[in-house]
Design a protein around this motif. Structure first.
Motif, PDB file in Angstrom:
ATOM      1  N   GLU A 154       0.812  -1.211   0.000  1.00 36.69           N
ATOM      2  CA  GLU A 154       0.000   0.000   0.000  1.00 36.69           C
ATOM      3  C   GLU A 154       0.847   1.264   0.000  1.00 36.69           C
ATOM      4  O   GLU A 154       0.385   2.327  -0.426  1.00 36.69           O
ATOM      5  N   GLU A 155       2.084   1.175   0.481  1.00 41.66           N
ATOM      6  CA  GLU A 155       2.938   2.354   0.590  1.00 41.66           C
ATOM      7  C   GLU A 155       3.988   2.427  -0.519  1.00 41.66           C
ATOM      8  O   GLU A 155       4.833   3.325  -0.502  1.00 41.66           O
ATOM      9  N   THR A 156       3.936   1.496  -1.474  1.00 41.43           N
ATOM     10  CA  THR A 156       4.906   1.485  -2.567  1.00 41.43           C
ATOM     11  C   THR A 156       4.270   2.070  -3.823  1.00 41.43           C
ATOM     12  O   THR A 156       3.356   1.468  -4.392  1.00 41.43           O
ATOM     13  N   PRO A 157       4.701   3.252  -4.264  1.00 45.05           N
ATOM     14  CA  PRO A 157       4.111   3.848  -5.466  1.00 45.05           C
ATOM     15  C   PRO A 157       4.272   2.929  -6.681  1.00 45.05           C
ATOM     16  O   PRO A 157       5.305   2.279  -6.848  1.00 45.05           O
ATOM     17  N   TYR A 158       3.212   2.866  -7.503  1.00 44.54           N
ATOM     18  CA  TYR A 158       3.239   2.083  -8.742  1.00 44.54           C
ATOM     19  C   TYR A 158       3.471   0.587  -8.489  1.00 44.54           C
ATOM     20  O   TYR A 158       4.001  -0.119  -9.353  1.00 44.54           O
ATOM     21  N   ASP A 159       3.070   0.095  -7.318  1.00 42.56           N
ATOM     22  CA  ASP A 159       3.331  -1.306  -6.970  1.00 42.56           C
ATOM     23  C   ASP A 159       2.795  -2.269  -8.029  1.00 42.56           C
ATOM     24  O   ASP A 159       3.512  -3.172  -8.479  1.00 42.56           O
ATOM     25  N   ASP A 160       1.541  -2.089  -8.433  1.00 44.33           N
ATOM     26  CA  ASP A 160       0.943  -2.992  -9.418  1.00 44.33           C
ATOM     27  C   ASP A 160       1.658  -2.915 -10.758  1.00 44.33           C
ATOM     28  O   ASP A 160       1.902  -3.943 -11.415  1.00 44.33           O
ATOM     29  N   GLU A 161       1.987  -1.708 -11.187  1.00 43.43           N
ATOM     30  CA  GLU A 161       2.669  -1.550 -12.479  1.00 43.43           C
ATOM     31  C   GLU A 161       4.057  -2.175 -12.452  1.00 43.43           C
ATOM     32  O   GLU A 161       4.494  -2.794 -13.422  1.00 43.43           O
ATOM     33  N   LEU A 162       4.764  -2.017 -11.353  1.00 46.10           N
ATOM     34  CA  LEU A 162       6.083  -2.644 -11.210  1.00 46.10           C
ATOM     35  C   LEU A 162       5.973  -4.157 -11.353  1.00 46.10           C
ATOM     36  O   LEU A 162       6.775  -4.792 -12.054  1.00 46.10           O
ATOM     37  N   ARG A 163       4.986  -4.735 -10.716  1.00 43.24           N
ATOM     38  CA  ARG A 163       4.809  -6.186 -10.774  1.00 43.24           C
ATOM     39  C   ARG A 163       4.429  -6.646 -12.180  1.00 43.24           C
ATOM     40  O   ARG A 163       4.890  -7.687 -12.647  1.00 43.24           O
ATOM     41  N   ARG A 164       3.579  -5.875 -12.850  1.00 43.13           N
ATOM     42  CA  ARG A 164       3.210  -6.234 -14.223  1.00 43.13           C
ATOM     43  C   ARG A 164       4.424  -6.211 -15.144  1.00 43.13           C
ATOM     44  O   ARG A 164       4.501  -6.987 -16.106  1.00 43.13           O
ATOM     45  N   PHE A 165       5.350  -5.323 -14.858  1.00 45.85           N
ATOM     46  CA  PHE A 165       6.566  -5.247 -15.671  1.00 45.85           C
ATOM     47  C   PHE A 165       7.506  -6.419 -15.388  1.00 45.85           C
ATOM     48  O   PHE A 165       8.399  -6.706 -16.182  1.00 45.85           O
ATOM     49  N   GLY A 166       7.301  -7.104 -14.275  1.00 44.78           N
ATOM     50  CA  GLY A 166       8.172  -8.216 -13.909  1.00 44.78           C
ATOM     51  C   GLY A 166       9.229  -7.842 -12.895  1.00 44.78           C
ATOM     52  O   GLY A 166      10.201  -8.583 -12.693  1.00 44.78           O
ATOM     53  N   ALA A 167       9.050  -6.679 -12.256  1.00 42.67           N
ATOM     54  CA  ALA A 167      10.027  -6.231 -11.261  1.00 42.67           C
ATOM     55  C   ALA A 167       9.995  -7.127 -10.028  1.00 42.67           C
ATOM     56  O   ALA A 167       8.970  -7.721  -9.692  1.00 42.67           O
ATOM     57  N   THR A 168      11.124  -7.202  -9.360  1.00 42.63           N
ATOM     58  CA  THR A 168      11.198  -7.816  -8.043  1.00 42.63           C
ATOM     59  C   THR A 168      10.872  -6.728  -7.026  1.00 42.63           C
ATOM     60  O   THR A 168      11.548  -5.702  -6.990  1.00 42.63           O
ATOM     61  N   VAL A 169       9.828  -6.924  -6.237  1.00 47.14           N
ATOM     62  CA  VAL A 169       9.408  -5.924  -5.259  1.00 47.14           C
ATOM     63  C   VAL A 169       9.535  -6.523  -3.863  1.00 47.14           C
ATOM     64  O   VAL A 169       8.963  -7.587  -3.581  1.00 47.14           O
ATOM     65  N   THR A 170      10.295  -5.873  -3.001  1.00 47.78           N
ATOM     66  CA  THR A 170      10.485  -6.347  -1.633  1.00 47.78           C
ATOM     67  C   THR A 170       9.966  -5.299  -0.661  1.00 47.78           C
ATOM     68  O   THR A 170       9.995  -4.098  -0.944  1.00 47.78           O
ATOM     69  N   TYR A 171       9.500  -5.774   0.488  1.00 45.15           N
ATOM     70  CA  TYR A 171       8.919  -4.881   1.489  1.00 45.15           C
ATOM     71  C   TYR A 171       9.683  -4.997   2.802  1.00 45.15           C
ATOM     72  O   TYR A 171       9.978  -6.102   3.266  1.00 45.15           O
TER      73      TYR A 171
END
Length: 214
Positions: free
Chosen positions: A134-151
């Protein structure tokens, strides 16, 4: 796309110059008595977008951010200068990695959009760090691009809460010729050290950091 602490601006810019992913604009507010305050904001949009997209973090007491988030309305005219910056830019040809945190994800969004527009998403890898989805800007778009997202403050089914490790970062560096780091001063220092721990030469790392403003 925005978070509770951010607001997205979509701006029409007359006679807009072309920009490269990684560049930023300077926004200036001017009071009736000619007092001015200005801040820099990275561009999130791809150059092919007819509008210029910026993400503003709402900082308590922030002269510019509070105005842009709470006062500015559709149709307002803003003073702007840009695009600015040559060193922290991607040519959409060189295999690159973005290691970004918080609102520092914005240049990575611009780079990922440029990569998709050029039909070359495989040239860019992204590792983004946020406190929670919820606090990561563009979280959904990053994931759609295939980014690795860590919290750092939110555990998922695949990893505990915490910063990325060298073991998570190292596989993303295979074949990379350039790394972009963007985030707070503290994040940038930790990210740069992590890249060098993984064997990346300092000459291959470009850092853009920011601090809180009043």
């Amino acid at each position: 796309m925005p978070t509770p602490a951010t607001v997205r601006l979509r701006l029409h810019v007359d006679d807009r110059m072309r920009h490269r992913p990684g560049q930023h604009y300077l926004l200036r507010l001017r009071a009736p008595d000619d007092y001015t305050a200005q801040r820099s904001y990275s561009v999130a949009s791809d150059d092919s977008d007819p509008l210029l997209e910026l993400l503003v973090e709402k900082l308590p007491g922030g002269e510019v951010s509070e105005f842009l988030a709470e006062v500015a309305e559709v149709g307002d005219v803003l003073e702007m200068r840009g695009p600015i910056g040559r060193w922290f830019t991607w040519d959409v040809r060189t295999p690159a990695l973005c290691l970004v945190g918080g609102t520092g994800v914005v240049p990575a969004i611009a780079m990922s959009r440029a990569a998709r527009h050029a039909g070359a998403p495989d040239l860019l890898r992204v590792l983004a760090v946020g406190r929670s989805p919820e606090e990561t800007p563009y979280d959904d778009e990053l994931r759609r691009f295939g980014a690795t997202v860590t919290y750092t403050r939110h555990a998922t089914g695949t990893r505990p809460a915490g910063p990325p490790s060298a073991a998570e970062l190292a596989p993303l560096l295979d074949g990379i010729e350039l790394a972009f780091v963007c985030g707070s001063s503290r994040f940038a220092g930790l990210a740069e050290a992590l890249l060098m721990e993984c064997g990346l030469s300092p000459s291959m790392i470009r850092v853009e950091q920011f601090g809180a403003t009043g």
